[in-house]
Design a protein around this motif. Sequence first.
Motif, PDB file in Angstrom:
ATOM      1  N   ASP A  88       0.851  -1.194   0.000  1.00  0.00           N
ATOM      2  CA  ASP A  88       0.000   0.000   0.000  1.00  0.00           C
ATOM      3  C   ASP A  88       0.887   1.244   0.000  1.00  0.00           C
ATOM      4  OD1 ASP A  88      -1.738   2.060   0.429  1.00  0.00           O
ATOM      5  OD2 ASP A  88      -2.561   1.292   2.305  1.00  0.00           O
ATOM      6  N   LEU A  89       1.045   1.862  -1.158  1.00  0.00           N
ATOM      7  CA  LEU A  89       1.922   3.021  -1.273  1.00  0.00           C
ATOM      8  C   LEU A  89       1.251   4.310  -0.843  1.00  0.00           C
ATOM      9  CD1 LEU A  89       3.754   2.308  -4.659  1.00  0.00           C
ATOM     10  CD2 LEU A  89       4.389   1.624  -2.334  1.00  0.00           C
ATOM     11  N   SER A  90      -0.024   4.256  -0.462  1.00  0.00           N
ATOM     12  CA  SER A  90      -0.712   5.476  -0.019  1.00  0.00           C
ATOM     13  C   SER A  90      -0.477   5.773   1.453  1.00  0.00           C
ATOM     14  CB  SER A  90      -2.222   5.359  -0.267  1.00  0.00           C
ATOM     15  OG  SER A  90      -2.829   4.496   0.692  1.00  0.00           O
ATOM     16  N   SER A  91      -0.012   4.808   2.220  1.00  0.00           N
ATOM     17  CA  SER A  91       0.182   4.981   3.656  1.00  0.00           C
ATOM     18  C   SER A  91       1.184   6.102   3.936  1.00  0.00           C
ATOM     19  CB  SER A  91       0.678   3.679   4.282  1.00  0.00           C
ATOM     20  OG  SER A  91       1.096   3.883   5.614  1.00  0.00           O
ATOM     21  N   SER A  92       0.890   6.894   4.959  1.00  0.00           N
ATOM     22  CA  SER A  92       1.785   7.996   5.316  1.00  0.00           C
ATOM     23  C   SER A  92       3.140   7.508   5.808  1.00  0.00           C
ATOM     24  CB  SER A  92       1.137   8.878   6.386  1.00  0.00           C
ATOM     25  OG  SER A  92       0.864   8.112   7.557  1.00  0.00           O
ATOM     26  N   SER A  93       3.231   6.227   6.152  1.00  0.00           N
ATOM     27  CA  SER A  93       4.516   5.675   6.598  1.00  0.00           C
ATOM     28  C   SER A  93       5.443   5.341   5.436  1.00  0.00           C
ATOM     29  CB  SER A  93       4.285   4.425   7.450  1.00  0.00           C
ATOM     30  OG  SER A  93       3.668   3.402   6.698  1.00  0.00           O
ATOM     31  N   VAL A  94       4.948   5.467   4.209  1.00  0.00           N
ATOM     32  CA  VAL A  94       5.778   5.236   3.026  1.00  0.00           C
ATOM     33  C   VAL A  94       6.419   6.552   2.620  1.00  0.00           C
ATOM     34  CG1 VAL A  94       5.853   4.435   0.638  1.00  0.00           C
ATOM     35  CG2 VAL A  94       4.273   3.372   2.262  1.00  0.00           C
ATOM     36  N   GLN A  95       7.726   6.588   2.660  1.00  0.00           N
ATOM     37  CA  GLN A  95       8.483   7.760   2.233  1.00  0.00           C
ATOM     38  C   GLN A  95       9.372   7.379   1.057  1.00  0.00           C
ATOM     39  OE1 GLN A  95      10.405   9.969   5.438  1.00  0.00           O
ATOM     40  NE2 GLN A  95       9.053   8.980   6.924  1.00  0.00           N
TER      41      GLN A  95
END
Length: 299
Positions: free
Chosen positions: A150-157
């Motif tokens: 899930d690339l929409s998660s805010s934990s993905v930078q």
Amino acid sequence: MRRIIALFVGLLMLGGMMRMVSAHSVTVDGDPADWLADTGTQAINTWQLYSSVGEWVWKDNESDERTDWSTPDPRVDITEFRVTADEQYIYFLIKFNNLDVVGQDGAPGIMITIDTDQSIGSGGTYFGYLSETQVAQNGNANWEYQLLIDLSSSSVQNNQPVYGDGTPVWDSGSPLDLVDTSWDDVSTSSDEFVASTTYNAVEVKILKSELGNPSTIRVELAVVRVNPSGDAWDIIGVSDVLDAMTDVSGNTWNEVKDGYVDYYADINISQVPFFSNNVAMAALTFLLVLGAVWFFRRQ
């Protein structure tokens, strides 16, 4: 002297063998530079096993994504899907036409179904993220595991690692999920992905042991847009998949309009690494010891 020459030639041959067929590890950093297959002449909508470098590659048709949300929508347009392995991990590379955003609502959600037993009708049928889409309707690709990114998660930078944690993203867990048929996340902190808008790529690794160390996996690949709660952007009443691995010509809608992705591919994981680094090192050590014995016996 002849023995020394023979030993030298043997070492050169073994060294060449190790370069050609040793297990293919990948540094998961979002940069696909360590994926070695040259796909310049590979036909679109086909897969090929590049034996010399130990990579399985699907080459997707560019600009075949659905345009329900944007025209065009290169963010979800798959261009390549690669798989390789070493003794411990399976590695995946998904390349996009233009991965322009991560960590925000509407970024891609990647779904890779993994059928480990290739038994007809055995396993799950639905893709994740409530995407209203199933795998092959003939039952030949029902999955035991599904890898969800899930690339929409805010934990993905951008260009930063994300690790599994055994809790699904929809339960506030990591956006790296490896779910079983009960939709329980079996991922661990050994699993990792990096998404890069710099390289329009996502690199992933998962432990083979989490899949039961299969010799062959049957895979399907599909992409949606997702929101941070772990749901696909909903296209009312039809499949939410915007691009998929498929040999159906034209727009992806031609594949998913019936609610199924019918295309799948088998990857023989035992063929991908070809030759164990441990075996190669053991052989090299044997030759070195043998050479030392020959040398000192002549002193």
